[in-house]
Write an enzyme that holds these catalytic residues in place. Structure first.
Site, PDB file in Angstrom:
ATOM      1  N   CYS A 156      -2.680   4.016   6.889  1.00 62.04           N
ATOM      2  CA  CYS A 156      -4.111   3.812   7.120  1.00 62.04           C
ATOM      3  C   CYS A 156      -4.448   3.777   8.606  1.00 62.04           C
ATOM      4  O   CYS A 156      -3.564   3.696   9.469  1.00 62.04           O
ATOM      5  CB  CYS A 156      -4.547   2.514   6.459  1.00 62.04           C
ATOM      6  SG  CYS A 156      -3.998   1.067   7.368  1.00 62.04           S
ATOM      7  N   CYS A 203      -1.393  -4.616   7.996  1.00 63.56           N
ATOM      8  CA  CYS A 203      -1.082  -3.338   8.637  1.00 63.56           C
ATOM      9  C   CYS A 203      -0.413  -3.571   9.991  1.00 63.56           C
ATOM     10  O   CYS A 203       0.459  -2.800  10.397  1.00 63.56           O
ATOM     11  CB  CYS A 203      -2.350  -2.510   8.818  1.00 63.56           C
ATOM     12  SG  CYS A 203      -3.405  -2.487   7.358  1.00 63.56           S
ATOM     13  N   ASP A 243       2.372   2.520   2.576  1.00 60.75           N
ATOM     14  CA  ASP A 243       2.350   3.189   3.871  1.00 60.75           C
ATOM     15  C   ASP A 243       3.699   3.031   4.572  1.00 60.75           C
ATOM     16  O   ASP A 243       4.409   2.046   4.376  1.00 60.75           O
ATOM     17  CB  ASP A 243       1.238   2.626   4.756  1.00 60.75           C
ATOM     18  CG  ASP A 243      -0.131   3.025   4.227  1.00 60.75           C
ATOM     19  OD1 ASP A 243      -0.180   3.869   3.320  1.00 60.75           O
ATOM     20  OD2 ASP A 243      -1.133   2.493   4.712  1.00 60.75           O
ATOM     21  N   CYS A 256       0.815  -1.224   0.000  1.00 65.95           N
ATOM     22  CA  CYS A 256       0.000   0.000   0.000  1.00 65.95           C
ATOM     23  C   CYS A 256       0.842   1.264   0.000  1.00 65.95           C
ATOM     24  O   CYS A 256       0.302   2.353  -0.175  1.00 65.95           O
ATOM     25  CB  CYS A 256      -0.911   0.012   1.221  1.00 65.95           C
ATOM     26  SG  CYS A 256       0.021  -0.016   2.753  1.00 65.95           S
TER      27      CYS A 256
HETATM   28 FE1  FES Z   1      -1.264   0.322   4.331  1.00 70.09          FE
HETATM   29 FE2  FES Z   1      -2.812  -0.532   6.256  1.00 70.09          FE
HETATM   30  S1  FES Z   1      -3.361  -0.216   4.189  1.00 70.09           S
HETATM   31  S2  FES Z   1      -0.671  -0.254   6.308  1.00 70.09           S
END
Ligand code: FES
Length: 140
Positions: A62, A106, A37, A35
């Protein structure tokens, strides 16, 4: 049934230990390739006892990642770095009363950020391999 537990919502809306530690003894930064992140974890360690006396995090990601990192900081604060290394993403997710299956990755980010911060701590102390390499002259 709501998708997210009350604990997830609480830690997402009121995350604990957010911020930076300017005098951190270890900093771990990890990213989730899936993602994009990013999570950064800062730890302050008492060298005599190897207890994590303070921990802070920044998560650019997120809500589940924010909740997982918040919970992870609470779980490792006051513990030794060896104990912190055993923290699993499942334990973090369980402490949050569960995460939806598609959000379990996550919590992996939180586990990896803690491990990266501890490895950085070991690296700064000249024992990059971690506890098994930290024996010094006694192990030779
Ligand atoms: Fe990226 Fe949760 S969607 S860490």
């Amino acid at each position: 049934m709501p998708l997210y537990s009350e604990k997830v919502m609480d830690h997402f809306q009121n995350p604990r230990n957010v911020g930076k530690l300017p005098d951190a003894d270890g900093i771990g930064e990890v990213g989730n390739a899936k993602c994009g992140d990013i999570m950064r974890m800062y730890i302050k360690v008492d060298p005599a006892t190897e207890v994590i006396t303070d921990v802070k995090f920044n998560t650019f990601g997120c809500g589940s990642a924010i909740a997982a990192s918040s919970m992870a900081t609470e779980m490792i604060k006051g513990r030794t770095i060896q104990e912190a290394l055993t923290l699993s993403n499942q334990a973090v997710a369980e402490a949050l009363d569960g995460l939806p299956p598609q959000k379990m990755h996550c919590s992996v980010l939180a586990e990896e950020a803690v491990q990266a911060a501890v490895q950085d701590y070991y690296g700064r102390r000249g024992a990059p391999g971690g506890p098994e390499d930290a024996g010094g002259p006694m192990s030779q």
